[in-house]
Design a protein around this motif. Structure first.
Motif, mmCIF file in Angstrom:
data_model
loop_
_atom_site.group_PDB
_atom_site.id
_atom_site.type_symbol
_atom_site.label_atom_id
_atom_site.label_comp_id
_atom_site.label_asym_id
_atom_site.label_seq_id
_atom_site.Cartn_x
_atom_site.Cartn_y
_atom_site.Cartn_z
ATOM 1 N N SER A 57 0.891 -1.197 -0.056
ATOM 2 C CA SER A 57 0.058 -0.090 -0.084
ATOM 3 C C SER A 57 0.785 1.284 0.103
ATOM 4 O O SER A 57 2.133 1.272 0.483
ATOM 5 C CB SER A 57 -1.012 0.002 1.022
ATOM 6 N N THR A 58 0.243 2.505 -0.450
ATOM 7 C CA THR A 58 1.074 3.711 -0.402
ATOM 8 C C THR A 58 1.743 3.777 0.809
ATOM 9 O O THR A 58 0.953 3.982 1.923
ATOM 10 C CB THR A 58 0.126 4.652 -0.956
ATOM 11 N N GLY A 59 2.731 4.383 0.961
ATOM 12 C CA GLY A 59 3.577 4.833 2.156
ATOM 13 C C GLY A 59 4.017 3.498 2.703
ATOM 14 O O GLY A 59 4.828 3.660 3.980
ATOM 15 N N ALA A 60 3.932 2.373 2.332
ATOM 16 C CA ALA A 60 4.640 1.161 3.163
ATOM 17 C C ALA A 60 5.957 0.834 2.636
ATOM 18 O O ALA A 60 6.357 1.194 1.706
ATOM 19 C CB ALA A 60 3.533 -0.324 2.544
ATOM 20 N N ILE A 61 6.799 0.102 3.482
ATOM 21 C CA ILE A 61 8.014 0.015 3.403
ATOM 22 C C ILE A 61 8.257 -1.077 2.089
ATOM 23 O O ILE A 61 7.499 -2.056 2.427
ATOM 24 C CB ILE A 61 9.049 -0.590 4.488
ATOM 25 N N MET A 62 9.290 -0.855 1.217
ATOM 26 C CA MET A 62 9.480 -1.854 0.416
ATOM 27 C C MET A 62 10.157 -2.858 0.970
ATOM 28 O O MET A 62 11.140 -2.918 1.397
ATOM 29 C CB MET A 62 10.252 -1.085 -0.807
ATOM 30 N N PRO A 63 9.693 -4.283 0.633
ATOM 31 C CA PRO A 63 10.282 -5.498 1.171
ATOM 32 C C PRO A 63 11.732 -5.595 0.526
ATOM 33 O O PRO A 63 11.960 -5.168 -0.546
ATOM 34 C CB PRO A 63 9.599 -6.700 0.751
ATOM 35 N N ALA A 64 12.681 -6.177 1.269
ATOM 36 C CA ALA A 64 14.035 -6.415 0.642
ATOM 37 C C ALA A 64 13.896 -7.384 -0.568
ATOM 38 O O ALA A 64 13.098 -8.519 -0.257
ATOM 39 C CB ALA A 64 14.868 -6.963 1.857
ATOM 40 N N GLY A 65 14.672 -7.129 -1.457
ATOM 41 C CA GLY A 65 14.629 -7.982 -2.444
ATOM 42 C C GLY A 65 13.846 -7.254 -3.830
ATOM 43 O O GLY A 65 14.000 -7.671 -4.751
ATOM 44 N N ALA A 66 12.763 -6.499 -3.533
ATOM 45 C CA ALA A 66 11.847 -6.018 -4.524
ATOM 46 C C ALA A 66 12.472 -4.749 -4.875
ATOM 47 O O ALA A 66 13.154 -3.839 -4.342
ATOM 48 C CB ALA A 66 10.529 -5.415 -3.910
ATOM 49 N N ASP A 67 12.180 -4.379 -6.280
ATOM 50 C CA ASP A 67 12.755 -3.099 -6.983
ATOM 51 C C ASP A 67 12.140 -2.175 -7.625
ATOM 52 O O ASP A 67 12.309 -1.457 -8.433
ATOM 53 C CB ASP A 67 14.005 -3.630 -7.885
ATOM 54 N N ARG A 68 10.672 -2.566 -7.532
ATOM 55 C CA ARG A 68 9.748 -1.684 -8.264
ATOM 56 C C ARG A 68 8.318 -1.914 -7.933
ATOM 57 O O ARG A 68 8.002 -3.000 -6.985
ATOM 58 C CB ARG A 68 9.634 -1.941 -9.772
ATOM 59 N N VAL A 69 7.310 -1.216 -8.270
ATOM 60 C CA VAL A 69 6.042 -1.367 -7.735
ATOM 61 C C VAL A 69 4.967 -1.377 -8.886
ATOM 62 O O VAL A 69 5.045 -0.599 -9.900
ATOM 63 C CB VAL A 69 5.309 -0.174 -6.616
ATOM 64 N N LEU A 70 4.230 -2.590 -9.105
ATOM 65 C CA LEU A 70 2.964 -2.878 -10.320
ATOM 66 C C LEU A 70 2.024 -2.163 -9.498
ATOM 67 O O LEU A 70 1.356 -2.480 -8.692
ATOM 68 C CB LEU A 70 3.102 -4.214 -10.611
ATOM 69 N N LEU A 71 1.299 -1.117 -10.386
ATOM 70 C CA LEU A 71 0.159 -0.491 -9.854
ATOM 71 C C LEU A 71 -0.818 -1.531 -9.998
ATOM 72 O O LEU A 71 -0.941 -2.561 -10.684
ATOM 73 C CB LEU A 71 0.067 0.577 -11.017
#
Length: 398
Positions: A91-105
């Motif tokens: 969700s918007t404002g959540a911390i990116m998990p380690a290993g992820a490099d982008r957000v799919l809308l």
């Protein structure tokens, strides 16, 4: 008789006398509207980690499909690193998990059970707010002299500050004098007028964050004035209205001299507001006090408070740029020529034009109340024709 001072000369002399206030540290919200006494640097990094800028899925590198193994919400991050081919709902404002490099809308995702694919694959780094993109620990957030607005208050809190250092509140006493003044506006005899100048000036100054005390109205009597001035001993700044001219009953100057004040300068080449008085006094507690004597006519009192009292208070409170600013507007009607003094005409803004608010007599409160601008007309100016450019002070920026 000494020559009249020009406006800028008089303002510079007055601001040089502005009291130097000691700093105090207050809760952030108590600093609203006040000026910082020192630079404010970030005590933390914002954001403290890479965050998602959108709702969707945090993806690991690859073309998909990805297996959804959990969720990262604002305030509840995904607890583990993502492995190859894995994704997490985010969700918007959540911390990116380690290993992820982008957000799919969310709108570009096709979810089937625990599997998600992309109809439009974002490039690496897309829709991510990187750690420290707003500011990093140690960055300058707000410089000394910055006024604390609601947005700057939020910035200070985000930067890890619950307290701010500001100059202590300026103590201002406002006094009006004159035998004709009645303290009760509903009970005036024919020879009286309601006392309004002190209330007007006090309410001009109070929003700047100073502590204002009103004294009077005081009759034109040396003993009464002496008793009233004694009430102002603790003030850093005393603003008087009335009695600063040269009539037989204008007693402010001698009363101030009796009180131990020394005149710094008197009379300025402006209209309205010529009989402006500035004096200084050493208080009984040892601190220096600035006295600003304004004319008694209400329009003169307002104009000189705008041009002198407001800048003096701002300067004392830590504003590095305390003088009001002018803008250029178009005259909406012909403006009369001026004589030997610089004139400030009460005016009304109408789009990109400005026109006179009504009578320019220095006692005309109805025109002053209607005005939201002052047209600044240099001394010795010819008639300004409608359509000409003129300098204007917007009263709302006072």
């Amino acid at each position: 008789m000494n020559a009249l001072l020009g406006l800028e000369d008089a303002q510079a002399r007055l601001l040089a006398l502005a009291p130097k206030l000691p700093p105090e540290t207050v809760p952030v919200e108590a600093a609203l509207g006040r000026f910082l006494a020192e630079d404010l640097r970030a005590a933390r990094t914002q954001p403290a980690a890479d965050l998602s800028a959108m709702d969707g899925y945090a993806l690991t590198p690859g073309e998909g499909p990805w297996r959804v193994v959990g969720e990262s919400r604002a305030g509840a991050p995904h607890p583990a690193a993502l492995g190859s081919g894995e994704a997490a709902r985010i969700s918007t404002g959540a911390i990116m998990p380690a290993g992820a490099d982008r957000v799919l809308l969310q709108e570009d995702a096709v979810r089937e059970g625990d599997s998600v694919t992309a109809t439009e694959l974002p490039p690496p780094g897309r829709h991510i707010r990187p750690r420290g993109f707003d500011f990093a620990a140690g960055d300058l957030l707000l410089a000394r002299g910055t006024r604390v607005t609601p947005a700057r208050l939020a910035l200070a809190l985000a930067g890890g500050h619950g307290m701010l250092t500001v100059p202590r509140r300026l103590r201002v006493a406002v006094m009006d004098s004159g035998d004709e003044l009645s303290p009760d506006p509903a009970a005036c005899l024919p020879h009286q007028i309601p006392a309004s100048n002190a209330a007007m000036i006090a309410t001009m100054l109070a929003p700047l964050g100073c502590a204002v005390t009103r004294i009077g109205p005081v009759p034109d009597d040396r003993a009464a004035l002496a008793a009233a001035l004694a009430q102002a001993d603790a003030a850093d700044v005393l603003v008087t209205s009335g009695g600063a001219s040269v009539g037989d009953h204008d007693l402010i100057k001698p009363a101030l001299a009796d009180w131990g004040a020394e005149t710094a300068f008197w009379r300025v080449a402006i209209k309205p507001g010529k009989p402006l008085l500035v004096a200084t006094r050493q208080r009984d507690n040892g601190g220096a006090q600035v006295i600003l004597g304004l004319p008694g006519n209400p329009v003169s009192s307002f104009v000189t408070a705008f041009l002198f009292a407001l800048p003096l208070v701002r300067a004392a409170l830590g504003d590095p740029d305390p003088l009001p600013r002018t803008i250029t507007m178009i005259a909406g009607e012909d403006l009369p020529p001026t004589e030997k003094r610089r004139e400030f005409l009460r005016a009304v803004v109408d789009g990109d034009r400005v026109r006179l608010a009504g009578s320019q007599d220095s006692s005309a409160l109805s025109a002053l109340a209607a005005a939201d601008a002052l047209i600044d007309r240099p001394a010795g100016s010819p008639t300004a024709k409608a359509g000409e450019a003129v300098r204007v002070f917007l009263l709302r920026n006072g």
